[in-house]
Write an enzyme that holds these catalytic residues in place. Structure first.
Site, PDB file in Angstrom:
ATOM      1  N   CYS C 131       0.844  -1.199   0.000  1.00 54.70           N
ATOM      2  CA  CYS C 131       0.000   0.000   0.000  1.00 54.70           C
ATOM      3  C   CYS C 131       0.877   1.246   0.000  1.00 54.70           C
ATOM      4  O   CYS C 131       1.986   1.248   0.513  1.00 54.70           O
ATOM      5  CB  CYS C 131      -0.926   0.043   1.203  1.00 54.70           C
ATOM      6  SG  CYS C 131      -0.721  -1.315   2.338  1.00 54.70           S
ATOM      7  N   ASN C 193       3.027 -10.032  -4.608  1.00 54.99           N
ATOM      8  CA  ASN C 193       1.760  -9.343  -4.757  1.00 54.99           C
ATOM      9  C   ASN C 193       1.538  -9.084  -6.256  1.00 54.99           C
ATOM     10  O   ASN C 193       2.321  -9.530  -7.085  1.00 54.99           O
ATOM     11  CB  ASN C 193       1.777  -8.028  -3.967  1.00 54.99           C
ATOM     12  CG  ASN C 193       0.389  -7.694  -3.430  1.00 54.99           C
ATOM     13  OD1 ASN C 193      -0.587  -7.747  -4.173  1.00 54.99           O
ATOM     14  ND2 ASN C 193       0.299  -7.348  -2.159  1.00 54.99           N
ATOM     15  N   GLY C 266      -4.299 -17.331  -5.728  1.00 52.69           N
ATOM     16  CA  GLY C 266      -5.113 -16.124  -5.686  1.00 52.69           C
ATOM     17  C   GLY C 266      -6.245 -16.137  -6.679  1.00 52.69           C
ATOM     18  O   GLY C 266      -7.274 -16.794  -6.467  1.00 52.69           O
TER      19      GLY C 266
HETATM   20  C1  LIG Z   1      -9.273  -9.425  -6.113  1.00 47.80           C
HETATM   21  C2  LIG Z   1      -7.942  -9.471  -5.420  1.00 47.80           C
HETATM   22  C3  LIG Z   1      -7.804  -8.864  -4.177  1.00 47.80           C
HETATM   23  C4  LIG Z   1      -6.582  -8.892  -3.523  1.00 47.80           C
HETATM   24  N1  LIG Z   1      -6.477  -8.342  -2.278  1.00 47.80           N
HETATM   25  C5  LIG Z   1      -5.310  -8.454  -1.584  1.00 47.80           C
HETATM   26  C6  LIG Z   1      -5.197  -8.005  -0.243  1.00 47.80           C
HETATM   27  O1  LIG Z   1      -6.158  -7.503   0.333  1.00 47.80           O
HETATM   28  N2  LIG Z   1      -4.006  -8.136   0.391  1.00 47.80           N
HETATM   29  C7  LIG Z   1      -2.922  -8.712  -0.215  1.00 47.80           C
HETATM   30  O2  LIG Z   1      -1.863  -8.828   0.402  1.00 47.80           O
HETATM   31  N3  LIG Z   1      -3.008  -9.168  -1.481  1.00 47.80           N
HETATM   32  C8  LIG Z   1      -4.159  -9.056  -2.173  1.00 47.80           C
HETATM   33  N4  LIG Z   1      -4.246  -9.548  -3.459  1.00 47.80           N
HETATM   34  C9  LIG Z   1      -3.057 -10.157  -4.067  1.00 47.80           C
HETATM   35  C10 LIG Z   1      -3.098 -11.680  -3.955  1.00 47.80           C
HETATM   36  O3  LIG Z   1      -3.118 -12.075  -2.620  1.00 47.80           O
HETATM   37  C11 LIG Z   1      -1.871 -12.297  -4.664  1.00 47.80           C
HETATM   38  O4  LIG Z   1      -0.689 -11.838  -4.051  1.00 47.80           O
HETATM   39  C12 LIG Z   1      -1.810 -11.917  -6.131  1.00 47.80           C
HETATM   40  O5  LIG Z   1      -3.092 -11.858  -6.666  1.00 47.80           O
HETATM   41  C13 LIG Z   1      -0.982 -12.884  -6.970  1.00 47.80           C
HETATM   42  O6  LIG Z   1      -1.531 -14.159  -6.976  1.00 47.80           O
HETATM   43  P1  LIG Z   1      -2.494 -14.724  -8.143  1.00 47.80           P
HETATM   44  O7  LIG Z   1      -1.812 -14.474  -9.443  1.00 47.80           O
HETATM   45  O8  LIG Z   1      -2.651 -16.166  -7.803  1.00 47.80           O
HETATM   46  O9  LIG Z   1      -3.781 -13.957  -8.034  1.00 47.80           O
HETATM   47  C14 LIG Z   1      -5.468  -9.524  -4.132  1.00 47.80           C
HETATM   48  C15 LIG Z   1      -5.620 -10.111  -5.368  1.00 47.80           C
HETATM   49  C16 LIG Z   1      -6.835 -10.115  -6.038  1.00 47.80           C
HETATM   50  C17 LIG Z   1      -6.945 -10.775  -7.373  1.00 47.80           C
END
Ligand SMILES: Cc1cc2nc3c(=O)[nH]c(=O)nc-3n(C[C@H](O)[C@H](O)[C@H](O)COP(=O)(O)O)c2cc1C
Ligand SMILES: Cc1cc2nc3c(=O)[nH]c(=O)nc-3n(C[C@H](O)[C@H](O)[C@H](O)COP(=O)(O)OP(=O)(O)OC[C@H]3O[C@@H](n4cnc5c(N)ncnc54)[C@H](O)[C@@H]3O)c2cc1C
Ligand SMILES: Cc1cc2nc3c(=O)[nH]c(=O)nc-3n(C[C@H](O)[C@H](O)[C@H](O)COP(=O)(O)OP(=O)(O)OC[C@H]3O[C@@H](n4cnc5c(N)ncnc54)[C@H](O)[C@@H]3O)c2cc1C
Ligand SMILES: Cc1cc2nc3c(=O)[nH]c(=O)nc-3n(C[C@H](O)[C@H](O)[C@H](O)COP(=O)(O)O)c2cc1C
Ligand code: FES
Ligand code: FES
Lengths: 305, 244, 305, 244
Positions: C131, C193, C266
């Site tokens: 953030c 992230n 995710g």
């Molecule tokens: C809709 C959405 C909301 C997310 N919200 C958060 C969050 O609140 N905190 C966080 O650390 N990461 C958040 N992420 C990141 C995921 O935890 C993850 O690190 C990232 O999406 C990569 O993984 P993926 O490719 O499997 O989605 C969010 C991702 C998505 C898609």
């Protein structure tokens, strides 16, 4: 009739589509497929002062919606490119070409740009600062404002041709780096080079490419390219050549709306040797679909309002 | 080189994990045995390079092994589906240098390109002998086909489950003399052949490819005659130029 | 029989599969789909000191092999999460949960971690430093060694629970940042992230998400995740939780070979609510295919030799 | 909610750019009119949310407009192909509050969910009137179907090429009194209805969705009763809670 011509660093391009460095050789090989004079321009294979074999093989790995390459700037060296490749190219390409230059020290960049300055075939010099800066611990030139500024200043001194700096996306703050290029006198910015990526083979349990990691490109990286072009467009006045994942006319328009004055097509040429041609041919159709009359008018269009 | 949509006229299993596929379409860009095609498979970013096993005016036969997800998927395709393919890639084998009695040595999926080569050499009136090597009996293919061409064919299996036990080089003592050799197969096999065969010869190499037609420098190798691209100046290299 | 259990920060997980923060709510919503006790653990929605509605909608855009989200940390605030969400979760999840914490100042991180420290349901605190750091010009905490070090030190002081720092991939030098976390006392690193990305709608000619750019995730980003996990594994001794584009058992193994001790899933949960379950069920089959007996043994396996 | 493979039993054009698709499979998770399904389309990462227009024990009817690449592709799918779908999403319309003579107002692809709603209300013995609005004559669909249910149906077209010229609100003066209203359509239409209809009512909203089942917070909106997810606590909101 729609207008697909654009201006790039004072040069009128019949269309914005430019095969990206490293995916189109030195050009004449593609004339087997089509008349390459239909291209806006093209950026030739990254060329260095010394000839380079590049990295050991395997150099290629497949990913979802993209690929990793670790070619490592294989090229015959700037002298041979000027004495052998450019004359061969002249026979099949009568437009200004983009000379993509790489180096491992400021002196190497300067050396190449000085030589290229005399080549009338070359319309724009594209300085690729993604190679590791051997004099400064191996982090690439493109990752520090100071070193891109230095490289830009140095090459601008030795050439009267427009200089476009090609930046690496693997940085915290692309905007400051682009601004440093502008401050150094750059005539344009190319965005983006490949993302650093890795693929591990589950059978051998080792990285697929011999060099372990490599440059990740293809449709998968388009959203990163669009974001960087958009951000840099708000910060600099010089034109941006957008690239990264372009494989269809829609992607060209998306990058132009983000702020690109012209667009390069990389990995797509490898999968489909006719990719650049087909994109050019599709542009008018797609423009009509989205009510676009002239490509010049849409550059940065996503920023309005 | 041509790019086109080719139609699958058959796609059948001929040995363990080995499939023969026949494709109809333009073959005008093929000239030499040992050339290859590059197949776009739905859902995969890169094309898959596969040697031409045989071709005629309007069809191409290939033989492939299911080694990963792309070839697995290929093996599920039905007759009459279309495939986007680049055809006519690579230099291929040069039959002129063969002399009167060339020997062809293939291992596993290195065998297919030798079929077209054997056909060509026999057409040119040469006396052809072939050694083809496999891991085990259930993987053996095309022995009959080579024999039918009139090529004297020797088979080796690593586990001895069929014909000569061992590697292709373990059958060399059976073939007698030969004027020249052509070989294709996994790298360790090529190296063994290099060390065991005393005549001149040609080697067909594999490398991971980005494009398959010379644009990306993904497949380069060093040779005594300078840097070459496996996909363009190769896949066939002359024995004398090879640097291991 | 293969062994799919792993150890993470001193906690034994029955398997390495952990739904990633923001894609699994506060957990109990998924019990409609399956018994969530089959999960290794899960990381709950990023929680901040104050309740947040998050960004304006649209918040979602589709990309090739992935998606962009600009949810903007919508959450009811740490107090309500502790008083309402965790008790609801207790009824359907009897394993230690990962508490994902976000903040816009060091004090906010500390505040949340202090409160969470008393929750026995929480096994690990995952501190998301992506953030924007409102006190320091808006660049995220996760982009500077100094600020990740500070945040880590500060939260470690107020909790006895293992603290994992979740890093942003949008940086020049992930290795130095990960090392700064380790130096600050972190017990682990979560990587990665989302990538910063943008999608422009050709019809409206504007960015699809109201916030213009957002976090790009999904299969497209896996090669970047693998590369970062691989690089960080060579530089730190603390365990890494790998994530980014995981959508099948093969991807879990690839990230573990790169160096991940556990793996988060995710966006895949959003496309297929059964994704995590199916991945867990597929693991033994895929391990057999590639001759893997125990997942513990393959962590960092791609680095040998 | 259930996730399953559904079979296309028909997929046909019923108006300009408008298709009706019938899907066979498990419908046990559907209960209310106004719920939606979320369709995975080959080659696209996110699912496409589409309202249920009608359903019975083992089939679901949807009506969709081809507005982009996903729906374009959907329109090319042949009978008997399978689709991976999440079924039974969202809260749907509540028929209990309708009173004796509810009015249903739909615009464009906001019309489909009102069909099932009209059916339900009529089953419950209520007297149903319907206004459906379109851009022009060639886009009109389901007028006949609504009439066949016994709902008095008014049609508007923006260009006046069929029935009442103008927007749905321009037909309000034709329908007389009503006890309650239900509406679904583009946001500007919903807003116009909000401002024009004086009874209480329910509004069905659209939002870009990540998941469609409450996991991602992609579709949140503020209401007077707190933050809600369009996919979970919506898509139907009560008039009194709406914040524009
Ligand atoms: C809709 C959405 C909301 C997310 N919200 C958060 C969050 O609140 N905190 C966080 O650390 N990461 C958040 N992420 C990141 C995921 O935890 C993850 O690190 C990232 O999406 C990569 O993984 P993926 O490719 O499997 O989605 C969010 C991702 C998505 C898609
Ligand atoms: C010139 C040439 C001719 C070939 N001829 C044949 C043939 O006739 N029959 C046959 O069965 N195989 C042949 N191969 C090997 C064949 O290309 C691979 O087996 C195939 O690409 C594997 O694809 P996959 O998706 O199943 O495997 P995966 O491992 O899932 O593929 C992942 C990536 O690695 C590449 N790759 C994997 N193995 C190889 C390999 N051995 N060589 C090059 N790239 C590889 C794939 O093309 C793909 O890009 C040839 C290779 C080359 C270079
Ligand atoms: C609860 C709900 C019910 C719906 N019911 C219907 C229906 O019954 N009939 C119908 O024709 N349409 C309906 N829609 C709209 C429908 O979802 C979109 O038209 C469709 O997703 C467009 O997909 P595309 O690939 O053609 O467009 P593209 O613009 O190419 O899609 C790109 C992305 O944007 C999303 N998107 C685009 N437009 C919309 C939209 N209006 N709402 C939500 N997401 C959108 C897509 O889902 C996709 O993720 C509904 C939407 C919601 C939220
Ligand atoms: C095989 C290959 C070789 C490349 N070589 C160079 C190079 O020599 N110089 C350079 O500036 N960029 C090089 N690039 C990067 C491309 O020019 C381009 O910036 C990048 O691939 C992103 O575009 P794409 O996604 O369309 O491929 C290379 C890319 C590929 C795939
Ligand atoms: S594979 Fe691209 S040059 Fe050979
Ligand atoms: S779309 Fe994911 S919560 Fe509504």
């Amino acid at each position: 009739m729609v207008d697909i011509s654009v201006m790039l660093c004072g040069i009128e391009l019949s269309n914005p589509v430019i095969p990206a460095s490293g995916t189109f050789g030195y050009g004449y090989e593609f004339r087997e497929f089509y008349d390459i004079n239909i291209l806006g321009s093209f950026s030739f294979k990254g060329t260095t002062k010394e000839p380079r074999f590049g990295n050991p093989t395997p150099r290629i790995a497949e990913c979802t919606a993209g690929m990793i390459n670790s070619v490592g700037l294989q090229n015959p060296g700037i002298e041979k490119v000027i004495s052998e490749e450019l004359p061969k190219l002249k026979e099949c390409f009568n437009k200004p070409v983009i000379a993509n230059i790489s180096g491992f020290s400021v002196e190497e960049f300067v050396y190449c740009c000085e030589l290229i300055d005399n080549c009338e075939q070359v319309g724009i010099i594209e300085v690729n600062v993604s190679c590791p800066n051997v004099k400064h611990g191996g982090m690439s030139f493109g990752t520090s404002e100071k070193s891109v500024f230095e490289v830009t200043k140095a090459v601008k001194k030795v050439t009267t041709k427009p200089v476009v700096i090609k930046l690496s996306p693997n940085v915290t703050d692309i905007v400051s780096i682009a601004k440093a290029c502008e401050d150094g006198g750059a005539d344009g910015i190319s965005l983006i080079n490949t993302l650093l990526g890795m693929k591990i083979d589950l059978k051998t349990k080792k990285p697929v490419v011999a060099n372990k990691m490599g440059g990740f490109s293809g449709p998968a990286i388009l959203p990163v390219a669009v974001r960087m072009v958009y951000s840099v467009y708000e910060a600099v006045k010089i034109p941006i050549i957008g690239m990264g994942g372009v494989s269809r006319a829609e992607d060209v328009i998306e990058l132009m709306l983000a702020g690109a004055a012209a667009v390069q097509v990389g990995a797509a040429n490898l999968i489909n040797p006719y990719a650049a041609k087909e994109i050019i041919e599709d542009l008018p159709k797609v423009m009509n679909k989205y009510g676009i009359k002239s490509l010049k008018d849409i550059i940065g269009g996503a920023h309005n309002g | 080189m041509t790019k086109g949509l080719y139609n699958i006229s058959h796609n059948k299993k001929i040995a363990k994990d080995i499939y023969e596929m026949k494709l109809t379409g333009d073959t005008s860009s093929l000239s030499q045995p040992g050339q290859f095609i590059n197949i776009l498979i739905d859902g995969f970013y890169l094309r898959r390079p596969i040697s031409v096993c045989d071709y005629d005016k309007n069809s191409i036969t290939i033989i492939y092994k299911t080694v990963g997800e792309g070839t697995e998927y290929l093996s599920t395709l039905k007759e009459n589906s279309g495939l986007d393919i680049l055809v006519g890639l690579g230099n291929g084998f040069d039959t002129k240098k063969s002399g009167g009695s060339p020997l062809l040595i293939g291992g596993g999926v290195g065998v297919p390109p030798l079929y077209m080569l054997a056909k060509r050499l026999i057409d040119e009136g040469k006396s052809v002998k072939v050694i083809i090597g496999f891991n085990s009996k259930d993987e053996v293919f095309y022995e009959k086909e080579f024999n039918a061409l009139g090529a004297k064919t020797f088979v080796t299996t690593a586990d001895g489950s069929y014909k000569t036990r061992g590697f292709v080089t373990d059958a060399l003592h059976l073939v007698g003399t030969y004027s020249y050799f052509y070989t294709c197969g996994p790298k360790p096999m090529l190296k063994a052949v290099y060390n065991s065969c005393e005549t001149e010869g040609q080697f067909s190499f594999e490398e991971r490819m980005g494009c398959g037609f010379g644009a990306c420098m993904g497949c380069s190798c060093k040779t005594k005659y300078g840097d070459k691209r496996i996909c363009k100046e190769g896949p066939v290299l002359q024995k004398e130029e090879i640097i291991w």
